[in-house]
Design an enzyme around this catalytic site. Structure first.
Site, short mmCIF file in Angstrom:
data_model
loop_
_atom_site.label_atom_id
_atom_site.label_comp_id
_atom_site.label_asym_id
_atom_site.label_seq_id
_atom_site.Cartn_x
_atom_site.Cartn_y
_atom_site.Cartn_z
N HIS A 5 -39.36 11.53 -26.12
CA HIS A 5 -38.91 10.21 -25.65
C HIS A 5 -37.58 9.80 -26.27
O HIS A 5 -36.92 8.88 -25.78
CB HIS A 5 -39.98 9.16 -25.96
CG HIS A 5 -40.08 8.10 -24.90
ND1 HIS A 5 -38.99 7.57 -24.26
CD2 HIS A 5 -41.17 7.48 -24.35
CE1 HIS A 5 -39.40 6.66 -23.39
NE2 HIS A 5 -40.71 6.60 -23.41
N ARG A 6 -37.15 10.47 -27.34
CA ARG A 6 -35.85 10.16 -27.93
C ARG A 6 -34.71 10.65 -27.04
O ARG A 6 -33.59 10.13 -27.13
CB ARG A 6 -35.74 10.80 -29.32
CG ARG A 6 -36.77 10.31 -30.32
CD ARG A 6 -36.73 11.12 -31.59
NE ARG A 6 -37.04 12.54 -31.36
CZ ARG A 6 -37.10 13.46 -32.32
NH1 ARG A 6 -36.86 13.11 -33.58
NH2 ARG A 6 -37.39 14.70 -32.03
#
Length: 454
Positions: free
Chosen positions: A427-428
Site C-alpha cells: 500500500h506504500r
C-alpha cells in the site's frame, strides 16, 4: 596467495564448500577448478587465478565460511609446505587478552591456537542490497571537545568503553583506535550483546524456544531437520515482509478460453528443426508472464518498487517467476518481458527453471525484477495470497484453471474456462484503485490475448 570465499550476489554473506576438486599438495594452474560452493541461491565452481601448489586447505568440505574468509593458500612450488590439518570454522580460536572486542583481525597468517578469532559473517539486511551500518556509534565530537575517529567510536561501542574516560593521543587531540585498545586492555571485557537477527526497527513477536516446542511433543516421535541457508533466508525475508509491508489483496476471476485456444494454435504451428524437435512449446504460464508484463506496461505507476524514502518506477517490465526447489524456491527474472515474443519467453523460462533447480543461476538472473508471479495452479490450488518479495510492490498469485457455468447474453447457460488470480499489493506504492487498474489490465490481456501481441 590466499584464496578467499567469493561473494555471489550483493545479499550473500556466506557460502558452504560442498567439495574440493584439489587436495593439499596438488599443483594448480589458472582456470583449474579448486572447489564448489553453495549459497542459499546457487552452486558454483570456483577456479584458481594463479599457478602454484595448493599448500593449505583451511575450510574443509561441508563447512560454511563468511564472504572474504581465507579458505585455502596457494604457494609456488618452492614455498609449498605440508599443510596442517584443517579445522572447522565452528571452533573459535583463543583471542589474546590485549585484543579489543570484535576487532577485525588479518586473515593472511596461518590459523593457530593463539591467533584472534576469525571475523564473524557480515550480517546483511535482505531488504537492501547495499550494506549499511547496523547502528550509529555516537557523535564524532564529545561534550568535552575531544573528537573521535569512526573506528575508535565503533570499537568503544562494541567493547563497552566510555570515551569520556579516555585520554586522546591522536593528532589535534583526537581519540584514535589505539586509545580505545589501551582502555580495553585495562577494562574487564563485558559480555557481548546479542545482535538482532532482523533489520533494525523490526520487532519480532516473542515465541517459544526450540526446547519449549520440543517439550510439547516429547511423547511424539519426530525427526529434527536443521535449517539450510535457503530456508533460513526465506524465513527471514518473509517474516520481515509480513511485518513491514502493508499488504492488501485483490482477487478476480479471469476467463482463459481464448488464451487456451491461442496456445493450442501456436503450438500446432510451431516450426520443427532438422532433428524433428519443435522450436517451442508454450505453456499457460508463458502466456500469463506475457500478459502480466503487458499489464505492467499499460499501468506504469504500478511497475515500481519501494526504496524507503522514494519510489522507483521502471520503463521496462522485468517479471520474476517463482520456481520450486528442494527445500525452497527461487525467482528467476525474465528481463524485458513486454517486448519478447511468446516463444522467446517460453524457451528462456524453461532454460532458467532447469538451471534454477540445479542451483546454477547467476545472481543477476534472480535478483531484481519489478513484480513476481507465483503459480500454484498445476498443483490444483484454486486460490491463494502470496507474500510480496521486497523491495517489489506486487506479486500475482495464480490458481488452477477450472470449468465454470456462466450466463450467456441470451439468458442461456454456457461453460467456460476460468482461473482465479490474487494480486498482493504494497500500500506504500500501490493504492487500491491503482491495483484494481493493474488487475483489470491483466484481465483484458488474458481475455483478449491478441491485444498483447501487437
Amino acid at each position: 596467495m590466499d584464496v578467499l570465499m567469493p561473494q555471489l550476489g550483493e545479499t550473500v554473506a556466506e557460502g558452504k564448500i560442498t567439495q574440493w576438486f584439489k587436495s593439499a599438495g596438488d599443483a594448480v594452474k589458472p582456470g583449474d577448478n579448486l572447489f564448489e560452493i553453495e549459497t542459499d541461491k546457487v552452486s558454483m565452481e570456483v577456479p584458481s587465478t594463479t599457478a602454484g601448489v595448493l599448500a593449505e586447505i583451511r575450510v574443509p568440505a561441508g563447512e560454511v565460511a563468511p564472504v572474504g574468509a581465507v579458505v585455502a593458500v596457494i604457494a609456488d612450488g618452492a614455498a609449498a609446505r605440508a599443510p596442517p590439518a584443517a579445522e572447522p570454522l565452528s571452533k573459535p580460536a583463543v583471542a589474546p587478552a590485549a585484543a579489543p572486542a570484535n576487532r577485525l583481525q588479518p586473515t593472511t597468517a596461518p590459523v593457530a591456537a593463539a591467533q584472534p578469532a576469525a571475523a564473524a559473517p557480515i550480517k546483511l539486511d535482505p531488504f537492501f542490497e547495499v550494506r549499511t551500518p547496523e547502528r550509529n556509534y555516537g557523535p564524532a565530537r564529545l561534550p568535552g571537545g575531544s573528537s573521535v575517529t569512526p573506528l575508535a567510536r565503533r570499537l568503544a561501542a562494541e567493547g563497552g568503553i566510555d570515551l569520556a574516560t579516555i585520554s586522546p593521543s591522536g593528532p589535534h587531540g583526537r581519540i584514535v583506535a589505539r586509545d580505545v585498545e589501551a582502555a580495553a586492555r585495562a577494562t574487564p571485557k563485558a559480555a557481548p550483546r546479542p545482535r538482532p537477527t532482523v533489520a533494525p526497527g523490526v520487532a519480532l513477536a516473542a515465541g517459544p524456544s526450540a526446547e519449549d516446542v520440543k517439550a510439547l511433543y516429547r511423547d511424539v516421535p519426530f525427526q529434527e531437520v536443521p535449517l539450510d541457508g535457503m530456508r533460513t533466508t526465506i524465513a527471514t525475508r518473509l517474516v520481515q515482509a509480513k511485518q513491514t509491508i502493508p499488504h492488501f489483496y485483490l482477487t478476480a476471476d479471469v476467463e482463459i478460453g481464448r488464451l487456451l485456444t491461442l496456445r493450442e494454435e501456436a503450438n500446432a504451428a510451431a516450426p520443427k528443426g532438422n532433428d524433428g524437435k519443435v522450436a517451442f512449446k508454450l505453456s499457460l504460464n508463458d502466456l500469463i508472464i506475457k500478459a502480466w508484463a503487458a499489464a505492467l506496461k499499460r499501468v506504469p505507476a504500478a511497475n515500481a518498487v519501494w526504496a524507503q524514502d522514494r519510489i522507483l518506477r521502471f520503463e521496462r517490465c522485468d517479471v520474476a517467476v517463482a520456481v520450486a526447489l528442494d527445500g525452497g524456491l527461487i525467482t528467476p527474472v525474465i528481463r524485458r518481458a513486454e517486448v519478447k515474443t511468446l516463444s522467446a519467453i517460453s524457451n528462456e523460462m524453461k532454460e532458467m527453471a532447469t538451471r534454477a533447480r540445479t542451483r546454477k543461476l547467476k545472481p543477476d538472473e534472480y535478483q531484481g525484477g519489478s513484480s513476481t508471479i507465483s503459480n500454484l495452479g498445476m498443483y490444483g490450488v484454486r486460490e491463494f495470497s502470496a507474500i510480496i518479495n521486497p523491495p517489489q510492490a506486487t506479486v500475482l498469485a495464480v490458481g488452477a484453471a477450472r470449468r465454470q457455468a456462466v450466463e450467456t447474453q441470451d439468458g442461456g447457460v454456457a461453460f467456460t474456462s476460468v482461473l482465479s488470480v490474487t494480486l498482493s499489493c504494497d500500500h506504500r506504492v500501490v493504492d487500491g484503485v491503482l491495483g484494481a487498474e493493474l488487475l483489470a489490465a491483466f484481465q483484458r490481456f488474458v481475455e483478449q490475448p491478441v491485444a498483447m501481441l501487437v
